[in-house]
Design a protein around this motif. Structure first.
Motif, PDB file in Angstrom:
ATOM      1  N   SER A 127      -4.976   9.858  -0.008  1.00 22.68           N
ATOM      2  CA  SER A 127      -6.394   9.498  -0.172  1.00 22.68           C
ATOM      3  C   SER A 127      -7.205  10.761  -0.415  1.00 22.68           C
ATOM      4  N   TYR A 152      -5.305   8.975  -4.866  1.00 27.86           N
ATOM      5  CA  TYR A 152      -6.291   7.960  -5.242  1.00 27.86           C
ATOM      6  C   TYR A 152      -7.624   8.299  -4.611  1.00 27.86           C
ATOM      7  N   THR A 190     -11.780   3.461   1.378  1.00 26.05           N
ATOM      8  CA  THR A 190     -12.707   3.536   2.505  1.00 26.05           C
ATOM      9  C   THR A 190     -12.779   4.968   3.007  1.00 26.05           C
ATOM     10  N   ALA A 191     -11.587   5.603   3.098  1.00 26.87           N
ATOM     11  CA  ALA A 191     -11.523   6.971   3.596  1.00 26.87           C
ATOM     12  C   ALA A 191     -12.240   7.934   2.652  1.00 26.87           C
ATOM     13  N   GLY A 192     -12.378   7.555   1.382  1.00 23.98           N
ATOM     14  CA  GLY A 192     -13.087   8.385   0.409  1.00 23.98           C
ATOM     15  C   GLY A 192     -14.578   8.066   0.350  1.00 23.98           C
ATOM     16  N   TYR A 205      -8.044  -4.500  -3.418  1.00 23.84           N
ATOM     17  CA  TYR A 205      -8.071  -3.932  -2.062  1.00 23.84           C
ATOM     18  C   TYR A 205      -8.692  -4.997  -1.157  1.00 23.84           C
ATOM     19  N   PRO A 263      -8.583  -5.546   6.268  1.00 28.54           N
ATOM     20  CA  PRO A 263      -8.881  -6.469   7.384  1.00 28.54           C
ATOM     21  C   PRO A 263     -10.372  -6.601   7.666  1.00 28.54           C
ATOM     22  N   LYS A 285      -3.666  -3.928  -2.085  1.00 25.36           N
ATOM     23  CA  LYS A 285      -3.629  -3.067  -0.896  1.00 25.36           C
ATOM     24  C   LYS A 285      -4.199  -3.863   0.263  1.00 25.36           C
ATOM     25  N   ALA A 337      -3.555  -5.112   4.762  1.00 29.27           N
ATOM     26  CA  ALA A 337      -2.865  -4.870   6.031  1.00 29.27           C
ATOM     27  C   ALA A 337      -1.718  -5.858   6.122  1.00 29.27           C
ATOM     28  N   VAL A 373       0.948  -1.287   1.859  1.00 34.88           N
ATOM     29  CA  VAL A 373       0.700  -1.589   3.270  1.00 34.88           C
ATOM     30  C   VAL A 373       0.156  -0.339   3.949  1.00 34.88           C
ATOM     31  N   PHE A 415      -1.278   3.461   0.378  1.00 40.46           N
ATOM     32  CA  PHE A 415      -2.412   4.388   0.258  1.00 40.46           C
ATOM     33  C   PHE A 415      -2.652   4.799   1.701  1.00 40.46           C
ATOM     34  N   SER A 416      -2.233   6.013   2.067  1.00 45.21           N
ATOM     35  CA  SER A 416      -1.669   6.190   3.399  1.00 45.21           C
ATOM     36  C   SER A 416      -2.436   7.077   4.366  1.00 45.21           C
ATOM     37  N   ASP A 425      -9.381   8.817   9.597  1.00 47.09           N
ATOM     38  CA  ASP A 425      -8.578   9.465   8.554  1.00 47.09           C
ATOM     39  C   ASP A 425      -8.939  10.944   8.425  1.00 47.09           C
TER      40      ASP A 425
HETATM   41  C1  LIG Z   1      -3.784   2.742   8.216  1.00 49.86           C
HETATM   42  C2  LIG Z   1      -3.882   3.192   6.781  1.00 49.86           C
HETATM   43  O1  LIG Z   1      -2.927   3.462   6.101  1.00 49.86           O
HETATM   44  N1  LIG Z   1      -5.113   3.274   6.351  1.00 49.86           N
HETATM   45  C3  LIG Z   1      -5.410   3.574   4.970  1.00 49.86           C
HETATM   46  C4  LIG Z   1      -6.020   2.308   4.381  1.00 49.86           C
HETATM   47  C5  LIG Z   1      -5.039   1.146   4.316  1.00 49.86           C
HETATM   48  O2  LIG Z   1      -3.988   1.461   3.426  1.00 49.86           O
HETATM   49  C6  LIG Z   1      -5.740  -0.127   3.851  1.00 49.86           C
HETATM   50  O3  LIG Z   1      -6.884  -0.368   4.630  1.00 49.86           O
HETATM   51  C7  LIG Z   1      -4.813  -1.310   3.906  1.00 49.86           C
HETATM   52  O4  LIG Z   1      -4.581  -1.679   5.211  1.00 49.86           O
HETATM   53  O5  LIG Z   1      -6.523   2.610   3.098  1.00 49.86           O
HETATM   54  C8  LIG Z   1      -7.545   3.594   3.185  1.00 49.86           C
HETATM   55  O6  LIG Z   1      -8.464   3.136   4.075  1.00 49.86           O
HETATM   56  C9  LIG Z   1      -8.503   3.744   2.123  1.00 49.86           C
HETATM   57  O7  LIG Z   1      -8.744   2.807   1.430  1.00 49.86           O
HETATM   58  O8  LIG Z   1      -9.096   4.793   2.035  1.00 49.86           O
HETATM   59  C10 LIG Z   1      -6.912   4.902   3.615  1.00 49.86           C
HETATM   60  C11 LIG Z   1      -6.372   4.731   4.975  1.00 49.86           C
HETATM   61  O9  LIG Z   1      -5.750   5.902   5.414  1.00 49.86           O
END
Ligand SMILES: CC(=O)N[C@H]1[C@H]([C@H](O)[C@H](O)CO)O[C@](O)(C(=O)O)C[C@@H]1O
Length: 311
Positions: free
Chosen positions: A16, A48, A52-54, A143, A146, A171, A173, A194, A212-213, A267
């Protein structure tokens, strides 16, 4: 490339792009460039932007363009795959972001479902097909986190994606054994991404294409090695997954459960614990950031409990 022609498969360990944020809330673009180069050097399967983390939900359109141009330019120069997130709760802003993202020729474009009033399946199909028109042949990844206004079951996702051929991946959960059984039944043929800390399980269940981890937030290089190990030694990969989950439950999730920090804050603290690049823990106003001292405190614990991630 036309959407009806085959696309190269997307999977594996995706890092991310996290935004370095200055004390005055501006994006530190010089640090962002350094971060992208560090991720490229780490050899991740891809980078990517604007998950959300971005902090996609908290930037101007000018900032959006500058981030994506920087990512595309540096990835193209090094032949690193990249995916652009065009996510926005408002559909008209999202279509415009999709159009501008498509011009930068990413492997795929990530979208969410418009997120104020929940969409019906029929509306979701209309929305995704119009997003596909705007993407002009670049495939889409849906995307559906949850915390989305509407979280679709595997069966519902299967029905929506059957009518939206440009959506090549989702993408989301994961869940329990029943969820995996439904994912196998209804989502075969789609690339599923996942959560990072469940990737070995997702691979073992025959369902996940990649992630996307959050594990790549902690250690892009370590997450890459771990992902590769899922092909050669799934038992060892599952053992590391158990230890990663124990670490997250004990040291990371409490920031959200007890203090209310956002997922993006979690993150960012992971990346500060990993200490691999110039990201920092700061989020944009009004979101609160985890004290960088917490990352310093957790650094030796992560290295002791998860040495495999820090070779
Ligand atoms: C636990 C985990 O891996 N969280 C990752 C999630 C999940 O891949 C996604 O919410 C599907 O559950 O994507 C991100 O939020 C994202 O979009 O920036 C990065 C974050 O590190």
């Amino acid at each position: 490339m036309n959407a009806k022609t085959p696309h190269p498969a997307i999977g594996g360990n995706w890092a991310s792009l996290l935004l370095p944020i200055a004390a005055d809330d501006s994006i530190e673009f010089d640090k962002l460039a350094e971060e992208i180069d560090t991720l490229i050097d780490a050899g991740v399967d891809g980078i990517y932007s604007n998950g959300t983390a971005g902090e996609f939900h908290n930037q101007t359109e000018e900032e959006f363009d500058r981030i994506q141009e920087m990512l595309a330019g540096r990835c193209k120069a090094s032949s690193t795959p990249y995916v652009i997130g065009a996510c926005q709760p408002d559909p008209s802003i999202m279509f415009n972001r999709v159009r501008r993202a498509a011009a930068l020729d990413p492997r795929a474009i990530q979208v969410i479902l418009p997120d104020w009033w929940p969409l019906t399946n029929a509306e979701a199909i209309d929305f995704l097909n119009r997003a596909a028109d705007a993407a002009d042949g670049i495939p889409l990844i849906l995307y559906n986190p949850p915390h989305a206004k509407r979280v679709l079951s595997p069966r519902e996702l299967g029905a929506v994606c059957a009518a939206t051929p440009d959506v090549i991946g989702i993408k989301l959960a994961d869940g329990d054994g029943l969820w995996y059984a439904e994912a196998r039944q209804y989502l075969a043929g789609l690339s599923l991404f996942v959560p990072g800390h469940h990737l070995a399980t997702g691979i073992k269940e025959g369902v996940a294409a990649g992630s996307f981890s959050n594990v790549a937030c902690l250690s892009p290089r370590g997450a890459q090695t771990w992902t590769a190990s899922m092909r050669s030694d799934i038992a060892a990969a599952l053992d590391l997954e158990r230890r990663i989950c124990t670490f997250m439950d004990a040291h990371i999730l409490p920031f959200r459960q007890e203090f209310g920090y956002s997922n993006a804050a979690l993150d960012k603290v992971l990346s500060a614990i990993g200490n691999w690049g110039p990201v920092g823990t700061r989020l944009r106003f009004p979101y609160r950031s985890i004290d960088p001292a917490e990352a310093v405190r957790l650094r030796p614990i992560a290295r002791t409990e998860l040495p495999d991630l820090f070779p």
